[in-house]
Write a protein that holds these residues in place. Structure first.
Motif, short mmCIF file in Angstrom:
data_model
loop_
_atom_site.label_atom_id
_atom_site.label_comp_id
_atom_site.label_asym_id
_atom_site.label_seq_id
_atom_site.Cartn_x
_atom_site.Cartn_y
_atom_site.Cartn_z
N SER A 190 0.84 -1.12 0.17
CA SER A 190 0.03 0.14 -0.13
C SER A 190 0.89 1.33 0.01
CB SER A 190 -0.87 -0.05 1.39
OG SER A 190 -0.12 0.14 2.31
N ILE A 191 0.06 2.39 -0.46
CA ILE A 191 0.95 3.53 -0.50
C ILE A 191 1.47 4.08 0.97
CG2 ILE A 191 0.74 6.26 -0.83
CD1 ILE A 191 -0.98 5.62 -3.44
N ASN A 192 0.41 4.00 1.69
CA ASN A 192 0.69 4.34 3.35
C ASN A 192 2.00 3.41 3.97
OD1 ASN A 192 -1.32 6.34 3.41
ND2 ASN A 192 -2.89 4.91 4.17
N SER A 193 1.86 2.22 3.65
CA SER A 193 2.90 1.45 4.37
C SER A 193 4.01 1.60 3.68
CB SER A 193 2.44 -0.16 4.55
OG SER A 193 2.47 -0.65 3.06
N THR A 194 4.13 1.87 2.35
CA THR A 194 5.51 1.87 1.55
C THR A 194 5.91 3.43 1.93
OG1 THR A 194 4.66 0.58 -0.21
CG2 THR A 194 6.42 1.94 -0.55
N ILE A 219 -5.20 -5.58 23.59
CA ILE A 219 -5.24 -4.19 23.88
C ILE A 219 -6.60 -3.79 24.18
CG2 ILE A 219 -4.87 -1.79 23.14
CD1 ILE A 219 -2.72 -3.13 21.50
N LYS A 220 -7.04 -3.13 25.35
CA LYS A 220 -8.28 -2.88 26.22
C LYS A 220 -8.32 -1.23 26.40
CE LYS A 220 -8.99 -7.05 26.72
NZ LYS A 220 -10.07 -7.83 25.34
N THR A 221 -7.06 -0.38 25.88
CA THR A 221 -7.44 1.00 26.25
C THR A 221 -6.35 1.75 25.18
OG1 THR A 221 -6.83 2.66 27.76
CG2 THR A 221 -5.41 0.84 27.96
N HIS A 222 -6.84 2.90 24.78
CA HIS A 222 -5.95 3.90 24.03
C HIS A 222 -4.64 4.25 24.65
CE1 HIS A 222 -7.90 6.92 26.49
NE2 HIS A 222 -7.06 7.53 26.07
N GLU A 223 -4.66 4.35 26.08
CA GLU A 223 -3.42 4.21 26.65
C GLU A 223 -2.40 3.52 26.72
OE1 GLU A 223 -5.26 5.16 30.58
OE2 GLU A 223 -5.79 7.41 29.96
N THR A 224 -1.83 3.38 25.40
CA THR A 224 -0.97 2.15 25.46
C THR A 224 -0.15 2.65 23.99
OG1 THR A 224 -0.44 -0.09 25.32
CG2 THR A 224 -2.19 0.68 24.18
N SER A 225 0.91 1.69 23.50
CA SER A 225 1.58 2.04 22.22
C SER A 225 2.08 0.74 21.87
CB SER A 225 2.71 2.92 22.55
OG SER A 225 3.71 2.24 23.32
N ILE A 226 2.23 0.48 20.83
CA ILE A 226 2.55 -0.57 20.07
C ILE A 226 4.04 -0.31 19.08
CG2 ILE A 226 0.67 -1.94 20.25
CD1 ILE A 226 0.29 -1.70 17.14
N SER A 227 4.85 -1.09 19.02
CA SER A 227 5.73 -0.85 17.96
C SER A 227 5.71 -1.62 16.73
CB SER A 227 7.25 -1.42 18.72
OG SER A 227 8.36 -1.12 17.79
N VAL A 228 6.01 -1.15 15.87
CA VAL A 228 5.96 -1.59 14.23
C VAL A 228 7.57 -1.77 13.77
CG1 VAL A 228 5.13 -1.71 11.96
CG2 VAL A 228 3.85 -0.83 13.96
N GLU A 278 10.13 -8.33 20.90
CA GLU A 278 8.91 -7.91 21.78
C GLU A 278 7.62 -8.33 21.00
OE1 GLU A 278 8.49 -3.53 21.24
OE2 GLU A 278 10.18 -3.61 19.77
N LYS A 279 6.65 -7.86 21.80
CA LYS A 279 5.32 -8.24 21.47
C LYS A 279 5.07 -7.28 20.00
CE LYS A 279 0.93 -9.68 21.06
NZ LYS A 279 0.42 -10.91 20.71
N VAL A 280 4.87 -7.83 18.66
CA VAL A 280 4.67 -6.95 17.41
C VAL A 280 3.50 -7.72 17.09
CG1 VAL A 280 6.84 -6.08 17.47
CG2 VAL A 280 6.13 -8.19 16.00
N TYR A 281 2.68 -7.06 16.05
CA TYR A 281 1.63 -7.16 15.36
C TYR A 281 1.64 -7.39 13.82
CZ TYR A 281 -1.09 -6.63 19.84
OH TYR A 281 -1.15 -6.67 21.16
N GLY A 282 2.99 -6.67 13.35
CA GLY A 282 3.12 -6.60 11.93
C GLY A 282 4.61 -6.02 12.06
N PHE A 283 5.11 -5.99 10.67
CA PHE A 283 6.23 -5.33 10.56
C PHE A 283 6.21 -4.89 8.85
CE2 PHE A 283 6.98 -9.87 9.25
CZ PHE A 283 7.69 -9.78 8.12
N LEU A 284 7.33 -3.94 8.78
CA LEU A 284 7.44 -3.36 7.58
C LEU A 284 8.71 -3.55 6.90
CD1 LEU A 284 5.99 0.34 8.64
CD2 LEU A 284 5.19 -0.91 6.78
N LEU A 285 8.88 -3.55 5.53
CA LEU A 285 10.10 -3.62 5.05
C LEU A 285 10.13 -2.47 4.15
CD1 LEU A 285 9.96 -7.30 3.24
CD2 LEU A 285 11.07 -6.45 5.47
N ARG A 286 11.25 -1.69 4.24
CA ARG A 286 11.48 -0.39 3.76
C ARG A 286 11.40 -0.47 2.33
NH1 ARG A 286 13.32 3.38 6.91
NH2 ARG A 286 14.45 2.27 8.03
N SER A 287 10.53 0.39 1.85
CA SER A 287 10.16 0.67 0.38
C SER A 287 9.52 -0.40 0.09
CB SER A 287 11.52 1.04 -0.35
OG SER A 287 12.33 2.19 0.16
#
Length: 198
Positions: free
Chosen positions: A95-99, A123-132, A155-164
């Protein structure tokens, strides 16, 4: 297996219509019984998939069914299935956003304070963060897999990005993987809009 193929065909059309799977980019997979994985074949157009555009491989990447060649990135799907035995589907989009965000990020992306983070399991609250994690892309799948596996186990991750390149995410079902994908796309767009223009 007929149900899984039909579901991935439908998902492929939907993702293509949203501009997240242009040309022959991306790949879709689902874990079957007996440690087999159904995955889109190399070069297949995800907006026009047919039954012939899928192959079945084992967790070593050996083709068990299908006449076409599996995606070159099959190993990355299999890595996720090996690291997370509960995962049933892996979706990879260009996708454009992820790229774009993968090109602009200087380090791993931290998504914080968003209500939509509740779309991710546990995740039960917006008062948190996740790392991609954002990893440099490579055509050497063995080397790339080792770097990705290290990140997935850190660490706990829900996805990852490959650059470009784009986003990989997964879930305990095709539907859950799609929901995560849609959440990531929204969150990445928010982050991109917050970034100052260069």
């Amino acid at each position: 297996m007929h149900r899984e193929i039909s579901e991935l065909i439908e998902i492929g059309r939907l993702l293509h219509s949203r501009g997240w799977l242009p040309a022959s980019g991306g790949n879709l997979s689902v874990r079957l019984e007996d440690e087999r994985v159904l995955i889109t074949a190399s070069g297949s157009h995800k907006g026009h998939l047919t039954r012939e555009d899928f192959v079945v491989v084992n967790l070593k990447g050996e083709v068990l069914e299908g006449s076409k060649k599996p995606s070159a990135e099959t190993e990355l799907h299999l890595l996720v299935y090996r690291v997370f035995p509960e995962v049933k589907s892996v979706l990879h989009v260009h996708s454009i956003n992820s790229t774009l965000i993968s090109r602009m990020a200087q380090e791993d992306i931290r998504l914080e304070g968003y209500e939509l983070l509740k779309a991710f399991e546990g995740i039960k609250t917006h008062e948190t963060s996740i790392s991609v994690p954002v990893l440099e892309n490579s055509q050497d799948m063995e080397e790339l897999s080792k770097r990705i596996e290290k990140k997935l186990r850190e660490e706990k991750v829900y996805g990852f990005l490959l650059r470009s390149h784009g986003l990989y995410t997964w879930g305990k079902s095709i539907r859950e993987a799609y929901i995560r994908l849609e959440a990531f796309e929204f969150l990445f767009e928010c982050e991109l809009r917050l970034m100052p223009l260069a």
